[in-house]
Design a protein around this motif. Sequence first.
Motif, PDB file in Angstrom:
ATOM      1  N   UNK A  61      18.128 -11.702  30.476  1.00 56.68           N
ATOM      2  CA  UNK A  61      19.460 -11.762  31.224  1.00 56.68           C
ATOM      3  C   UNK A  61      19.339 -12.905  32.346  1.00 56.68           C
ATOM      4  N   UNK A  62      18.241 -13.144  32.894  1.00 53.71           N
ATOM      5  CA  UNK A  62      17.831 -14.095  33.577  1.00 53.71           C
ATOM      6  C   UNK A  62      18.090 -15.614  32.978  1.00 53.71           C
ATOM      7  N   UNK A  63      17.630 -15.723  31.883  1.00 54.09           N
ATOM      8  CA  UNK A  63      17.951 -17.230  31.062  1.00 54.09           C
ATOM      9  C   UNK A  63      19.601 -17.334  30.617  1.00 54.09           C
ATOM     10  N   UNK A  64      20.084 -16.024  30.423  1.00 53.33           N
ATOM     11  CA  UNK A  64      21.564 -15.923  30.284  1.00 53.33           C
ATOM     12  C   UNK A  64      22.236 -16.510  31.409  1.00 53.33           C
ATOM     13  N   UNK A  65      22.269 -16.220  32.530  1.00 57.74           N
ATOM     14  CA  UNK A  65      22.495 -16.314  33.677  1.00 57.74           C
ATOM     15  C   UNK A  65      22.400 -17.949  33.940  1.00 57.74           C
ATOM     16  N   UNK A  66      21.232 -18.595  33.919  1.00 56.51           N
ATOM     17  CA  UNK A  66      20.885 -20.012  34.099  1.00 56.51           C
ATOM     18  C   UNK A  66      21.760 -20.861  32.973  1.00 56.51           C
ATOM     19  N   UNK A  67      21.773 -20.062  31.861  1.00 53.92           N
ATOM     20  CA  UNK A  67      22.486 -20.989  30.749  1.00 53.92           C
ATOM     21  C   UNK A  67      24.102 -21.212  31.098  1.00 53.92           C
ATOM     22  N   UNK A  68      24.478 -20.079  31.537  1.00 51.86           N
ATOM     23  CA  UNK A  68      26.058 -19.843  31.806  1.00 51.86           C
ATOM     24  C   UNK A  68      26.116 -20.909  32.983  1.00 51.86           C
ATOM     25  N   UNK A  69      25.357 -20.903  33.993  1.00 50.97           N
ATOM     26  CA  UNK A  69      25.466 -21.730  35.063  1.00 50.97           C
ATOM     27  C   UNK A  69      25.350 -23.021  34.836  1.00 50.97           C
ATOM     28  N   UNK A  70      24.627 -23.555  34.123  1.00 50.84           N
ATOM     29  CA  UNK A  70      24.451 -25.018  33.719  1.00 50.84           C
ATOM     30  C   UNK A  70      25.644 -25.412  32.741  1.00 50.84           C
TER      31      UNK A  70
END
Length: 127
Positions: A61-70
């Motif tokens: 979930x943390x990586x998904x948040x970061x990917x969507x932010x990027x």
Amino acid sequence: PTVDYGDLLGAIKDSLTEDNLQHNANIILKVIQTYEAKACRHGNMLVGKTMTGKTTAWKTLQKAHLALKKAKKAGWEKVTTYIVNPKAFSLGELFGEYNLVTREWTDGTLSSCMREACADEKPDLKW
């Protein structure tokens, strides 16, 4: 009604692929349940038996948040985590304690983490 997770579901699958993990329906569900719990509660704990996907769920979930932010998707922010093993500390070390002899307060690990997270004014999520 069925909820469409759209971008989030894609980011979850990409994160699992990046970590060389299968797109198992159970882990995807666990990640989405973690997301939903984070969305409607102030504090969360992932509790369960060893090897049941707790760490995989929150890290994905943390990586998904970061990917969507990027990807500049609206409403998504980077996540900063503060990981604590409460079994490794005494209660005083964990929460802080007042010394009756010296009349001094000593911050515990949790209060130090909380103070640091509250002082940070960036829009990043703090877990």
